[in-house]
Write an enzyme that holds these catalytic residues in place. Structure first.
Site, short mmCIF file in Angstrom:
data_model
loop_
_atom_site.label_atom_id
_atom_site.label_comp_id
_atom_site.label_asym_id
_atom_site.label_seq_id
_atom_site.Cartn_x
_atom_site.Cartn_y
_atom_site.Cartn_z
CB SER A 170 20.56 15.48 -6.10
OG SER A 170 21.13 15.84 -7.38
CE1 TYR A 195 15.98 19.11 -7.11
CE2 TYR A 195 19.07 18.96 -7.91
CZ TYR A 195 17.65 18.52 -7.87
OH TYR A 195 17.40 17.25 -7.89
N1 LIG Z 1 16.70 13.00 -12.87
C1 LIG Z 1 17.79 12.75 -12.16
O1 LIG Z 1 18.67 13.36 -13.61
C2 LIG Z 1 17.30 13.44 -11.25
C3 LIG Z 1 19.23 13.52 -10.53
C4 LIG Z 1 18.98 13.92 -9.50
C5 LIG Z 1 18.49 13.26 -8.40
N2 LIG Z 1 17.09 13.32 -8.90
C6 LIG Z 1 15.72 13.44 -7.74
O2 LIG Z 1 14.90 11.98 -8.06
C7 LIG Z 1 13.88 12.23 -7.58
C8 LIG Z 1 13.17 11.61 -8.35
O3 LIG Z 1 12.58 12.36 -9.39
P1 LIG Z 1 13.06 11.64 -11.26
O4 LIG Z 1 13.94 12.80 -11.74
O5 LIG Z 1 11.94 10.46 -11.23
O6 LIG Z 1 12.00 12.72 -11.49
P2 LIG Z 1 10.33 13.34 -11.93
O7 LIG Z 1 10.10 14.37 -13.09
O8 LIG Z 1 9.89 11.94 -13.32
O9 LIG Z 1 9.29 12.73 -10.52
C9 LIG Z 1 9.31 13.09 -9.86
C10 LIG Z 1 7.75 13.47 -9.61
O10 LIG Z 1 7.62 13.44 -7.77
C11 LIG Z 1 6.62 13.93 -8.08
N3 LIG Z 1 6.16 15.50 -7.36
C12 LIG Z 1 7.34 16.61 -7.36
N4 LIG Z 1 6.66 17.53 -6.30
C13 LIG Z 1 5.39 16.76 -5.98
C14 LIG Z 1 5.29 16.34 -4.29
N5 LIG Z 1 5.25 17.82 -3.79
N6 LIG Z 1 4.09 16.06 -4.02
C15 LIG Z 1 4.20 14.51 -4.27
N7 LIG Z 1 5.20 14.16 -5.49
C16 LIG Z 1 5.65 15.40 -5.42
C17 LIG Z 1 5.76 14.62 -9.84
O11 LIG Z 1 4.76 14.62 -9.80
C18 LIG Z 1 6.57 13.32 -10.62
O12 LIG Z 1 6.08 12.34 -10.13
C19 LIG Z 1 14.11 13.38 -6.91
O13 LIG Z 1 13.88 14.05 -5.56
C20 LIG Z 1 15.00 14.02 -7.78
O14 LIG Z 1 15.13 15.35 -7.31
C21 LIG Z 1 16.80 13.28 -9.89
#
Ligand SMILES: NC(=O)c1ccc[n+]([C@@H]2O[C@H](COP(=O)([O-])OP(=O)(O)OC[C@H]3O[C@@H](n4cnc5c(N)ncnc54)[C@H](O)[C@@H]3O)[C@@H](O)[C@H]2O)c1
Length: 256
Positions: free
Chosen positions: A142, A155
Site C-alpha cells: 500500500s 495497517y
Molecule cells: N482499496 C484500496 O484503497 C487499497 C489501497 C492500498 C492497498 N490495498 C490492498 O489491496 C489488497 C486487496 O484489497 P481490496 O482493495 O481489493 O479490498 P477487498 O476488501 O475488496 O478485498 C480483499 C479480499 O481479501 C479477502 N481477505 C481478507 N482477509 C483474508 C484472509 N485472512 N485470508 C484470505 N482472504 C482474506 C477478503 O475476503 C476480500 O475478498 C489488500 O491487501 C489491501 O490492503 C487496497
C-alpha cells in the site's frame, strides 16, 4: 485465452473474491492462465472461478485464511494437484482497520500484522519452492507502507513490513530464478473504501487513466500485477511499485 501472455501458465490469486483480486483473477484468465482463487470468502471465490469457467477458462476456488500456515500450504498444494505447476502468485489478500495509533489496541495490531504481514510472509514461504523457474510472486502492499497513515496506524505498520519482507526475500527468490515485488496502491474503489460493486473489465489498452491522485479502479492494480508476474518485468526484483496516480511523487500535493 490460448494466445495471451499467460497461456499455458498457472496463476494463484489470494483475496480473489473481491476488488483487486477479482480483477486480477479475471485478467490472468483472459491472458490464458489457469487460476486458483483463494479467499476467506469461499462462495465469492467460487463465483469468480465459475465466471472464468463459463467463458471457457480454467479456474478453481479454495477457502484460505492467509493468516494460517496450513491454509497457505493447502492452497499451494491444490494449485499443484489441479494444474501441475504455479507460475505466478499474486498474494493480494488484506484487511484494513481504520484506527489511529492512540486508539488502536493490541488485538487490532495483532490482526493487522497476522493478515497483512505474516500472511504475506507465509504465502511467500509457501510459493517459493513451488513456483516454476521464471515465475514471480507479487504482493499487495500500500502507499501506507511507504508513508505513515495516521488514521490506520496498525495497517500502515504492517504494510511497511510487507515492503521489508519483499526486499528481504528477493535474493531467496532470485536464487531459484524467480522474482518477488510489491505493488503499493493508493485509493482503489473496492470494499475497503466502501465500494462493493465490481466494475466490468475494460480493454486493457483502453483503460481510462485516473486523474492526478484520483481513485483507481481494481483493474489498474491488476494490470500492474500481471506485468510484475510476467517476464516483461524480468529486470525488476525486490521492488515496491507505487501506483497512486502521482500523489506521493511530489510534495506539496498538486492543487486539484
Ligand atoms: N482499496 C484500496 O484503497 C487499497 C489501497 C492500498 C492497498 N490495498 C490492498 O489491496 C489488497 C486487496 O484489497 P481490496 O482493495 O481489493 O479490498 P477487498 O476488501 O475488496 O478485498 C480483499 C479480499 O481479501 C479477502 N481477505 C481478507 N482477509 C483474508 C484472509 N485472512 N485470508 C484470505 N482472504 C482474506 C477478503 O475476503 C476480500 O475478498 C489488500 O491487501 C489491501 O490492503 C487496497
Amino acid at each position: 485465452m490460448d494466445m495471451g501472455m499467460f497461456a499455458g501458465k498457472v496463476a494463484l490469486v489470494t483475496g480473489g473474491a473481491s476488488g483487486i483480486g477479482v480483477a486480477a483473477a479475471l485478467r490472468f484468465a483472459e491472458e490464458g492462465a489457469a487460476v486458483v482463487i483463494a479467499d476467506l470468502n469461499e462462495v465469492g471465490a467460487e463465483t469468480i472461478a465459475a465466471e472464468i469457467r463459463a467463458k471457457g477458462g480454467r479456474a478453481c476456488a479454495v477457502r484460505c485464511d492467509v493468516a494460517s500456515e496450513a491454509d497457505n500450504a493447502a492452497m499451494v498444494a491444490l494449485a499443484k494437484s489441479e494444474y501441475g505447476r504455479i507460475d505466478a502468485a499474486f498474494l493480494n489478500a488484506g484487511a484494513y482497520a481504520q484506527t489511529g495509533f492512540a486508539e488502536a489496541d493490541a488485538a487490532t495490531f495483532d490482526t493487522m500484522v497476522a493478515i497483512n504481514l505474516k500472511g504475506a510472509w507465509m504465502g511467500l514461504q509457501a510459493v517459493l519452492p513451488a513456483l516454476e523457474p521464471g515465475g514471480a510472486a507479487v504482493v499487495t502492499a500500500s502507499t501506507s507502507g511507504v508513508t505513515g497513515l495516521a488514521v490506520a496506524a496498525a495497517y500502515s505498520a504492517a504494510k511497511h513490513g510487507v515492503i521489508g519482507l519483499v526486499r528481504s526475500s528477493s535474493q531467496a527468490f532470485a536464487a531459484r530464478g524467480l522474482r518477488v515485488n510489491a505493488i503499493c496502491p493508493g485509493p482503489v474503489a473496492t470494499a475497503i473504501l466502501g465500494v462493493t460493486e465490481q466494475p466490468p473489465l475494460q480493454v486493457p489498452d483502453a483503460l481510462e487513466v485516473p486523474g492526478y491522485a484520483g481513485t483507481m479502479q481494481p483493474q489498474h492494480i491488476a494490470e500492474i500485477a500481471l506485468f510484475l508476474a510476467s517476464p516483461r518485468s524480468g529486470a525488476i526484483n525486490g521492488q515496491e511499485i507505487i501506483a497512486d496516480a502521482g500523489f506521493l511523487a511530489s510534495y506539496p500535493p498538486m492543487p486539484q
